[in-house]
Design an enzyme around this catalytic site. Structure first.
Site, PDB file in Angstrom:
ATOM      1  N   PHE A 166       3.217   9.708   7.525  1.00 51.90           N
ATOM      2  CA  PHE A 166       3.159   8.503   8.360  1.00 51.90           C
ATOM      3  C   PHE A 166       1.729   8.055   8.661  1.00 51.90           C
ATOM      4  O   PHE A 166       1.511   7.211   9.524  1.00 51.90           O
ATOM      5  CB  PHE A 166       3.912   8.738   9.685  1.00 51.90           C
ATOM      6  N   ALA A 221      -0.317 -11.187  16.004  1.00 54.89           N
ATOM      7  CA  ALA A 221       0.036 -12.251  15.055  1.00 54.89           C
ATOM      8  C   ALA A 221      -1.141 -12.484  14.115  1.00 54.89           C
ATOM      9  O   ALA A 221      -2.300 -12.242  14.471  1.00 54.89           O
ATOM     10  CB  ALA A 221       0.368 -13.521  15.820  1.00 54.89           C
ATOM     11  N   CYS A 263       1.704  -0.100   1.329  1.00 53.10           N
ATOM     12  CA  CYS A 263       2.982   0.483   1.757  1.00 53.10           C
ATOM     13  C   CYS A 263       3.959  -0.466   2.432  1.00 53.10           C
ATOM     14  O   CYS A 263       5.111  -0.528   2.012  1.00 53.10           O
ATOM     15  CB  CYS A 263       2.713   1.678   2.645  1.00 53.10           C
TER      16      CYS A 263
HETATM   17  P1  NAD Z   1      -2.969   6.629  -4.366  1.00 56.67           P
HETATM   18  O1  NAD Z   1      -2.741   5.644  -5.425  1.00 56.67           O
HETATM   19  O2  NAD Z   1      -4.085   6.470  -3.411  1.00 56.67           O
HETATM   20  O3  NAD Z   1      -3.118   8.080  -5.025  1.00 56.67           O
HETATM   21  C1  NAD Z   1      -2.230   8.594  -5.974  1.00 56.67           C
HETATM   22  C2  NAD Z   1      -2.994   9.606  -6.829  1.00 56.67           C
HETATM   23  O4  NAD Z   1      -2.045  10.288  -7.644  1.00 56.67           O
HETATM   24  C3  NAD Z   1      -4.004   8.965  -7.784  1.00 56.67           C
HETATM   25  O5  NAD Z   1      -5.277   9.563  -7.589  1.00 56.67           O
HETATM   26  C4  NAD Z   1      -3.439   9.249  -9.180  1.00 56.67           C
HETATM   27  O6  NAD Z   1      -4.435   9.455 -10.164  1.00 56.67           O
HETATM   28  C5  NAD Z   1      -2.654  10.516  -8.919  1.00 56.67           C
HETATM   29  N1  NAD Z   1      -1.592  10.792  -9.900  1.00 56.67           N
HETATM   30  C6  NAD Z   1      -0.731   9.925 -10.492  1.00 56.67           C
HETATM   31  N2  NAD Z   1       0.110  10.585 -11.301  1.00 56.67           N
HETATM   32  C7  NAD Z   1      -0.229  11.894 -11.222  1.00 56.67           C
HETATM   33  C8  NAD Z   1       0.292  13.078 -11.822  1.00 56.67           C
HETATM   34  N3  NAD Z   1       1.341  13.046 -12.633  1.00 56.67           N
HETATM   35  N4  NAD Z   1      -0.274  14.260 -11.501  1.00 56.67           N
HETATM   36  C9  NAD Z   1      -1.327  14.304 -10.658  1.00 56.67           C
HETATM   37  N5  NAD Z   1      -1.869  13.224 -10.063  1.00 56.67           N
HETATM   38  C10 NAD Z   1      -1.311  12.037 -10.342  1.00 56.67           C
HETATM   39  O7  NAD Z   1      -1.570   6.744  -3.585  1.00 56.67           O
HETATM   40  P2  NAD Z   1      -1.377   6.973  -2.005  1.00 56.67           P
HETATM   41  O8  NAD Z   1      -1.751   5.745  -1.270  1.00 56.67           O
HETATM   42  O9  NAD Z   1      -1.991   8.276  -1.634  1.00 56.67           O
HETATM   43  O10 NAD Z   1       0.211   7.090  -1.925  1.00 56.67           O
HETATM   44  C11 NAD Z   1       0.890   8.248  -2.389  1.00 56.67           C
HETATM   45  C12 NAD Z   1       2.311   8.198  -1.854  1.00 56.67           C
HETATM   46  O11 NAD Z   1       2.281   8.346  -0.431  1.00 56.67           O
HETATM   47  C13 NAD Z   1       3.037   6.872  -2.120  1.00 56.67           C
HETATM   48  O12 NAD Z   1       4.398   7.154  -2.353  1.00 56.67           O
HETATM   49  C14 NAD Z   1       2.885   6.119  -0.824  1.00 56.67           C
HETATM   50  O13 NAD Z   1       3.944   5.221  -0.597  1.00 56.67           O
HETATM   51  C15 NAD Z   1       2.925   7.235   0.201  1.00 56.67           C
HETATM   52  N6  NAD Z   1       2.180   6.951   1.444  1.00 56.67           N
HETATM   53  C16 NAD Z   1       0.969   6.331   1.390  1.00 56.67           C
HETATM   54  C17 NAD Z   1       0.266   6.117   2.586  1.00 56.67           C
HETATM   55  C18 NAD Z   1      -1.059   5.391   2.596  1.00 56.67           C
HETATM   56  O14 NAD Z   1      -1.557   5.116   3.683  1.00 56.67           O
HETATM   57  N7  NAD Z   1      -1.658   5.053   1.474  1.00 56.67           N
HETATM   58  C19 NAD Z   1       0.793   6.569   3.799  1.00 56.67           C
HETATM   59  C20 NAD Z   1       2.029   7.231   3.786  1.00 56.67           C
HETATM   60  C21 NAD Z   1       2.727   7.433   2.596  1.00 56.67           C
HETATM   61  C1  UGA Z   2       1.347   1.790   7.309  1.00 54.82           C
HETATM   62  C2  UGA Z   2       2.035   2.494   8.485  1.00 54.82           C
HETATM   63  O1  UGA Z   2       1.432   2.057   9.707  1.00 54.82           O
HETATM   64  C3  UGA Z   2       1.890   4.005   8.371  1.00 54.82           C
HETATM   65  O2  UGA Z   2       2.588   4.647   9.432  1.00 54.82           O
HETATM   66  C4  UGA Z   2       2.481   4.441   7.030  1.00 54.82           C
HETATM   67  O3  UGA Z   2       2.311   5.836   6.844  1.00 54.82           O
HETATM   68  C5  UGA Z   2       1.779   3.702   5.908  1.00 54.82           C
HETATM   69  O4  UGA Z   2       1.919   2.274   6.108  1.00 54.82           O
HETATM   70  C6  UGA Z   2       2.390   4.040   4.600  1.00 54.82           C
HETATM   71  O5  UGA Z   2       3.561   4.318   4.508  1.00 54.82           O
HETATM   72  O6  UGA Z   2       1.611   3.986   3.670  1.00 54.82           O
HETATM   73  P1  UGA Z   2      -1.163   1.208   6.654  1.00 54.82           P
HETATM   74  O7  UGA Z   2      -0.556   0.484   5.512  1.00 54.82           O
HETATM   75  O8  UGA Z   2      -2.318   2.106   6.419  1.00 54.82           O
HETATM   76  O9  UGA Z   2      -0.036   2.098   7.373  1.00 54.82           O
HETATM   77  O10 UGA Z   2      -1.663   0.130   7.702  1.00 54.82           O
HETATM   78  P2  UGA Z   2      -1.120  -0.527   9.051  1.00 54.82           P
HETATM   79  O11 UGA Z   2      -2.047  -0.199  10.142  1.00 54.82           O
HETATM   80  O12 UGA Z   2       0.317  -0.239   9.266  1.00 54.82           O
HETATM   81  O13 UGA Z   2      -1.302  -2.078   8.718  1.00 54.82           O
HETATM   82  C7  UGA Z   2      -0.517  -2.669   7.697  1.00 54.82           C
HETATM   83  C8  UGA Z   2      -0.747  -4.159   7.668  1.00 54.82           C
HETATM   84  O14 UGA Z   2      -0.169  -4.786   8.811  1.00 54.82           O
HETATM   85  C9  UGA Z   2      -2.217  -4.581   7.660  1.00 54.82           C
HETATM   86  O15 UGA Z   2      -2.391  -5.621   6.713  1.00 54.82           O
HETATM   87  C10 UGA Z   2      -2.458  -5.098   9.066  1.00 54.82           C
HETATM   88  O16 UGA Z   2      -3.457  -6.082   9.117  1.00 54.82           O
HETATM   89  C11 UGA Z   2      -1.099  -5.674   9.400  1.00 54.82           C
HETATM   90  N1  UGA Z   2      -0.826  -5.737  10.856  1.00 54.82           N
HETATM   91  C12 UGA Z   2      -0.746  -4.592  11.577  1.00 54.82           C
HETATM   92  C13 UGA Z   2      -0.610  -6.970  11.450  1.00 54.82           C
HETATM   93  O17 UGA Z   2      -0.667  -8.027  10.793  1.00 54.82           O
HETATM   94  N2  UGA Z   2      -0.342  -7.004  12.790  1.00 54.82           N
HETATM   95  C14 UGA Z   2      -0.249  -5.885  13.552  1.00 54.82           C
HETATM   96  O18 UGA Z   2       0.019  -5.983  14.768  1.00 54.82           O
HETATM   97  C15 UGA Z   2      -0.468  -4.658  12.926  1.00 54.82           C
END
Ligand code: NAD
Ligand code: UGA
Length: 457
Positions: free
Chosen positions: A166, A266, A274
């Site tokens: 999260f 807003a 995500c």
């Molecule tokens: P990212 O694109 O930043 O990183 C993914 C990494 O995985 C890359 O470095 C890529 O090279 C590597 N990769 C791809 N295939 C691979 C393989 N077969 N073996 C080893 N490495 C491999 O992705 P992310 O933002 O970290 O997101 C990862 C997952 O977590 C997604 O499902 C996303 O929805 C979820 N998630 C992301 C966030 C966020 O804030 N970015 C927060 C919560 C959950």
């Molecule tokens: C979001 C969730 O907040 C995380 O809990 C979750 O783990 C993550 O997605 C994920 O699954 O990857 P993140 O995408 O890093 O995190 O950023 P947020 O802070 O949620 O902002 C998302 C978007 O909403 C941004 O573009 C932000 O500008 C916008 N936002 C946020 C608004 O327009 N208004 C708000 O009040 C808050």
């Protein structure tokens, strides 16, 4: 620095943890588990990324992360491109690979499936628990267990756990080490308890569920956050029409504890890797199962409409956007990150280019990432340069640098003094006093359009 942000107790038992994927989730998870005292190997198929990490070079901007990596590598935190090396001796293997959206709106599961297959093939001897942190459609983690079984290299099946993440970009280290809750879904009690133990030092509530419920908690949470944003954006539009101020409306609502103050800003809507992806995926999943997800679809539609409305207001003011010079302040999807995946600013660029406007952008961290999407994008390091001779500036990301902008200086360099504040961060009264035509999102400005026509004429 990180240690002052959080003070989690160290784990009482150091475990071997392998993280597959050194991205926003994987690298943060790796560094934070090292901080908790575990031995962590972080693996990625991207050799350049791993090479950089071995030399202390971060693949993306995330506050507090470089310090953690520096503190623990290479003693407790190592990097590799080899599955065998990553998995050898591990008690846990976490999957943290990407699940991006396909053109069809469904999540692309090829990386998760490939990673599960390659982990299964690499396990030799000790059998780790396989913990999925990737956000993937309900039911996928279950299917990974069969991938792991069919690909097992002479060893028995691995027990699978869904452990959704999260964290938010920009505050990822703090979010990981100070979570509101931890969700662990598995049919295997031994695996669930072992994963739960890893998180115990963080002192957060731990919810144990079945796999599908854990996966659903993740989708429902992101969908709810997106819904709050689209809700306040719809209220903002009504505010504009009736002459109310959405910021005060949100403040007034938020004092009700049942509503809360978060995610009621807003603006030009949500972006990032995500929220858009996960709402689309949940909507698709619902439709596949025969449900009609009207609310989720409306959330997405309102979100896109926020971008269109801002462009339409600018077009109204300037008569046409053709050859208009637009200073675009902000490219990242939010401040404190260089991530431009699904950033609202990118939608604005597409719309402005379609209308043949000229864009000069500025962003303190995301210029390089934006140039990968738009190789010819003109990006200035200095916002006043981006605003030079501009007919309007748009604030797309609420970086502190833009909140602190010197309006008098900005006024001097612009050709037509229009500010389209897509994040409601500029003091509109002061801007108007200085001669700007200013509009935000959901703010009372009955005279804005009329004034703007006068300025532009
Ligand atoms: P990212 O694109 O930043 O990183 C993914 C990494 O995985 C890359 O470095 C890529 O090279 C590597 N990769 C791809 N295939 C691979 C393989 N077969 N073996 C080893 N490495 C491999 O992705 P992310 O933002 O970290 O997101 C990862 C997952 O977590 C997604 O499902 C996303 O929805 C979820 N998630 C992301 C966030 C966020 O804030 N970015 C927060 C919560 C959950
Ligand atoms: C979001 C969730 O907040 C995380 O809990 C979750 O783990 C993550 O997605 C994920 O699954 O990857 P993140 O995408 O890093 O995190 O950023 P947020 O802070 O949620 O902002 C998302 C978007 O909403 C941004 O573009 C932000 O500008 C916008 N936002 C946020 C608004 O327009 N208004 C708000 O009040 C808050």
């Amino acid at each position: 620095m990180t240690s002052s942000l959080v003070s989690p107790r160290q784990a009482h038992r150091a475990r071997g943890i392998s993280i597959i994927g050194a991205g926003h989730v994987g690298l943060v998870t790796a560094a934070c588990f090292a901080e908790l005292g575990h031995r962590v190997t972080c693996m990625d198929i991207d050799a350049n990324r791993i090479n950089d990490l071995r030399h202390g070079v971060m693949p993306f901007h995330e506050p507090g992360l470089p310090e953690l990596v520096e503190r623990h590598a290479p003693e407790r935190l190592t990097f590799t491109t080899e599955y065998e090396e990553a998995v050898r001796g591990a008690d846990f293997v976490f999957l943290a690979v990407a699940t991006p959206t396909t053109a069809f709106g469904t999540p692309d599961l090829q990386y998760v499936r490939a990673a599960a297959r390659d982990v299964a093939r690499a396990v030799n001897g000790k059998r780790p628990f396989l913990v999925s942190k990737s956000t993937a459609p309900v039911g996928i983690t279950d299917t990974l267990e069969s991938v792991l079984t069919s690909e097992a290299n002479g060893h028995g099946p691995l027990q699978v756990v869904a452990n959704p993440e999260f964290l938010r970009e920009g505050t990822a280290v703090r979010d990981f080490l100070k979570p509101d809750r931890v969700v662990i879904g598995s049919p295997h009690a031994e695996a669930s308890e072992a994963v739960g133990e890893l998180y115990e030092p963080l002192g957060a509530p731990i919810i144990y569920t079945d796999i599908k419920t854990a996966e659903m908690v993740k989708y429902a949470s992101n969908a709810f956050l997106a819904t709050k944003i689209s809700f306040i954006n719809e209220i903002a539009e009504i505010c504009e029409r009736v002459g109310a101020d959405v910021r005060d409306v949100a403040r007034g609502m938020s004092l009700d504890k049942r509503i809360g103050k978060h995610f009621l800003n807003a603006g030009i809507g949500f972006g990032g890797s995500c929220l858009p992806k996960d709402v689309k995926a949940l909507s698709h999943l619902a439709a596949v199962y025969g449900s009609h997800p009207q609310l989720l679809n409306a959330v997405l539609e309102i979100n896109l409409e926020q971008r269109r409305r801002l462009i339409a207001r600018l077009r109204d003011m300037l008569g046409s956007l053709r050859q208009a010079k637009i200073g675009l302040f902000g490219l990242a999807f939010k401040p404190e990150t260089d991530d431009v995946r699904d950033a609202p600013a990118l939608d604005l660029i597409r719309m402005l280019e379609y209308e043949e406007a000229t864009i000069r952008a500025c962003d303190p961290a995301a210029a390089d990432a934006a140039r990968i999407v738009f190789p010819t994008l003109h990006v200035e390091a200095d916002p006043y340069e981006a605003a030079q001779d501009a007919d309007a500036i748009i604030i797309a990301t609420e970086w502190q640098q833009f909140k602190d902008i010197d309006l008098a200086r900005l006024r001097q360099v612009m050709r037509t003094p229009i500010i389209a504040d897509g994040r409601n961060v500029i003091n509109g009264d002061e801007a108007r006093r200085l001669g700007f035509v200013y509009f935000g999102i959901g703010l009372p400005d009955e005279t804005t359009v009329r004034n703007a026509r006068r300025v532009v004429a």
